[in-house]
Enzyme design. Structure first.
Site, short mmCIF file in Angstrom:
data_model
loop_
_atom_site.label_atom_id
_atom_site.label_comp_id
_atom_site.label_asym_id
_atom_site.label_seq_id
_atom_site.Cartn_x
_atom_site.Cartn_y
_atom_site.Cartn_z
N ASP A 79 0.82 -1.23 0.00
CA ASP A 79 0.00 0.00 0.00
C ASP A 79 0.84 1.27 0.00
OD1 ASP A 79 -2.28 -1.65 0.23
OD2 ASP A 79 -1.99 -1.76 2.39
N GLU A 80 2.00 1.23 -0.61
CA GLU A 80 2.88 2.41 -0.62
C GLU A 80 2.49 3.43 -1.69
OE1 GLU A 80 4.01 -0.68 -1.16
OE2 GLU A 80 5.28 -1.26 0.52
N GLY A 81 1.60 3.02 -2.59
CA GLY A 81 1.21 3.94 -3.67
C GLY A 81 1.88 3.57 -4.99
N LYS A 82 2.16 2.28 -5.15
CA LYS A 82 2.82 1.82 -6.39
C LYS A 82 1.96 2.08 -7.62
CE LYS A 82 3.16 -2.30 -4.59
NZ LYS A 82 2.83 -2.03 -3.19
N LYS A 84 0.04 4.45 -8.34
CA LYS A 84 0.15 5.82 -8.82
C LYS A 84 1.44 5.98 -9.64
CE LYS A 84 0.15 10.53 -7.56
NZ LYS A 84 0.67 11.55 -6.73
N GLY A 106 -4.52 -4.25 -4.30
CA GLY A 106 -5.54 -3.35 -4.81
C GLY A 106 -5.02 -1.95 -4.78
N HIS A 107 -5.27 -1.22 -5.82
CA HIS A 107 -4.91 0.19 -5.74
C HIS A 107 -5.87 1.03 -6.57
CE1 HIS A 107 -2.12 -1.47 -8.87
NE2 HIS A 107 -2.75 -0.55 -9.56
N ARG A 208 2.11 -28.72 -6.38
CA ARG A 208 1.95 -29.20 -7.76
C ARG A 208 0.58 -29.82 -8.03
NH1 ARG A 208 7.72 -31.78 -7.38
NH2 ARG A 208 6.93 -31.87 -5.27
N GLN A 289 2.13 -5.81 -3.24
CA GLN A 289 2.52 -5.88 -1.83
C GLN A 289 3.87 -5.18 -1.58
OE1 GLN A 289 1.43 -9.26 -3.18
NE2 GLN A 289 -0.61 -8.56 -2.73
N GLY A 367 -11.10 -2.96 2.78
CA GLY A 367 -11.66 -1.83 3.55
C GLY A 367 -11.16 -1.78 4.99
N ASP A 398 2.27 14.84 2.09
CA ASP A 398 1.31 15.86 2.55
C ASP A 398 0.55 15.42 3.80
OD1 ASP A 398 0.29 13.95 0.57
OD2 ASP A 398 -1.65 14.88 0.99
#
Ligand code: IMP
Length: 493
Positions: A79-82, A84, A106-107, A208, A289, A367, A398
């Site tokens: 969730d680092e903002g990849k 974007k 998810g992003h 397998r 991830q 969520g 920010d």
């Protein structure tokens, strides 16, 4: 014109076409300059084209490719903002390859005022000329994947350039159920998985007994294998978990239905990737991830089941490490993690809650409220060291605009010893004392800054200290969700 290239081992490998002919987008064979391979003077005949999608265009005939493969990894717990950053780079690359994970990721990407949510499909799909590939290392839930495709179509986005590796594994209907039941059985020791069945799908891959996307094109094989596998799964479900069994015919009907819709996208992607690398096409390998969730390097067992690292990007795409030009790590200006497991710099007080609210730290996939903490430079250094990160992107700066005093964790103290990296023993990591450096906050809005130099001095001081402690330059800073909120100090590509 034929340019001969000597390769000694070529004959043994059957297909030895580098650039004898290229399929143009409409399937025609292009008659441009050709490179064929020869072995001891004998010309090796091409067996076919690579099936390059139209938008990849014509590859050059160069053999020695200009290295142009970039890996993007999350440097923390995801969730680092990849998403974007991928969206930002998508129009600078020819191809984006997702290399691991599944719809546990998810992003959200905001482009031209519109919001798009992605779980499996690379967000590069928003750029019509970028080829998006779901690589070998991904586990695909076909139902979720097709829903995402439908959703994109409904928003007027074409998926003509979307391909899935025939080798990628599938999430089967029993996987989410086993994921959920497994967590219940663990009780207090549960991992806090996303319950999307990703872990059980990887378990089956390693055991397998997994199903690959390519199996959808072999209904007889699929039926036979499902009979065998479902016996094992139903036994676990009914005897171990006291849960109802799954019906073989229902699964088969459902999945063979998906086969029809997926048909045009399933591809042996090796020739496509090989040719793109050989041609010097710009390729971005998208990791999901983050490093601390890596099955080997992360806080095991509180990790995901794949390798979200630079190494995983290579195996998950089939691109060799020697072809990687650059590794970019994405980090949040603070730290978050979802699910359980050690988190030394966690803030469990009202400041943590405040950052969670201001940063909207709630999972895109489940969520769930994310746990929040200070930037952990020991984690960042570990990510830089284990992935060879050349360049950092620092997101959500920010969010810290109104925090009067900031802290950066520089290492840990455990029983009188100092550790400069997250220790392997997660019990020690859980009980260690983080060592902090304090810095004054900038107490000024940064959203309207459009250049790095417009950021308040204290903010730049914080960013530069983060870079220094982490061991890589911060080349891009993000101060908001939109593209215009991205301050580029040095181009990533
Ligand atoms: P799984 O990947 O669903 O098995 O979950 C294992 C752990 O990884 C849990 O702590 C999840 O919250 C975490 N996790 C999985 N995917 C993501 C992600 O995309 N972002 C953040 N955490 C994730």
């Amino acid at each position: 014109m034929v340019v001969p290239v000597r390769v000694g081992y070529a004959k043994q490998r059957q297909v030895r076409l580098l650039r004898a002919a290229e399929l143009a987008g409409d399937g025609r064979v292009d008659s441009g300059p050709a490179v064929v391979m020869v072995d001891r003077g004998v010309e090796l005949r091409p067996l076919g084209g690579s099936g390059r999608p139209a938008s990849l265009g014509r590859a050059s005939a160069r053999l020695a490719a200009a290295m142009s493969v970039t890996i993007l990894v999350g440097g923390q717990w995801g969730d680092e903002g990849k998403g974007k950053v991928i969206d930002l780079l998508a129009d600078r690359v020819d191809m984006v390859v997702r290399s691991q994970g599944g719809n546990n990721a998810g992003h959200t990407v905001v482009a031209q005022g519109k919001e798009y949510k992605f779980h499996l499909i690379p967000s590069g799909i928003l750029n019509p000329s970028t080829v998006c590939v779901i690589g070998h290392g991904v586990v695909v839930d076909p139902k979720v994947f097709l829903a995402e495709v439908d959703n994109l179509h409904a928003q007027g986005i074409s998926t003509a350039n979307l391909l899935i590796s025939e080798r990628a594994h599938m999430v089967m209907p029993y996987h989410p159920e086993l994921d959920r039941l497994g967590e219940v059985q663990r009780g207090d020791d549960r991992l806090g998985t996303t319950a999307r069945g990703v872990g059980p799908a990887y378990e089956d891959k390693v055991r397998r007994i997994g199903f690959r996307i390519g199996d959808l094109q072999k209904p007889v094989f699929m039926e036979k294998k499902l009979r065998f596998v479902l016996r094992l799964k139903n036994e676990a479900l009914t005897k171990l978990y006291d849960a109802p069994p799954f019906d073989e015919k229902a699964i088969l009907d459902e999945y063979l239905g998906y086969a029809e819709r997926l048909h045009g996208m399933i591809r042996d992607i090796h020739p496509l990737i090989r040719d793109a690398v050989a041609s010097g096409d710009r390729i971005l390998l998208e990791g999901a991830q983050g490093v601390m969730l890596d099955i080997d390097l992360g806080t095991y067992p509180y990790v995901t089941s794949s390798a979200p690292t630079a190494g995983g990007a290579c195996t998950g795409s089939g691109i060799p490490p020697s072809r990687i030009d650059k590794t970019v790590g994405v980090f949040k200006a603070y730290t978050t993690r979802v699910g359980y497991g050690p988190f030394p710099s966690e803030l469990t007080d009202s400041l943590g809650e405040w950052i969670r609210e201001v940063g909207a730290e709630f999972g895109t996939t489940t969520g769930r409220a994310r746990r929040v903490g200070w930037f952990d430079a020991a984690v960042a250094r570990y990510a830089v060291d284990t992935n060879g990160i050349d360049s950092m992107v620092l997101t959500k700066v920010d969010v810290l605009d109104e925090v009067p005093t900031l802290r950066i964790c520089t290492g840990y103290e455990w029983r009188g010893e100092y550790w400069d990296h997250p220790m392997a023993n997660i019990s020690h990591l859980k009980h260690c004392e983080p060592v902090y450096e304090e810095m004054p906050g900038w107490m000024a809005p940064t959203r309207d800054c459009r250049e790095y130099d417009q950021l308040p001095a204290a903010c730049r001081g914080y960013i530069e200290r983060v870079a220094e402690l982490s061991g890589a330059e911060v080349d891009v800073v993000s101060v908001g969700p939109d593209r215009e909120h991205t301050l580029v100090r040095r181009q990533l590509l």
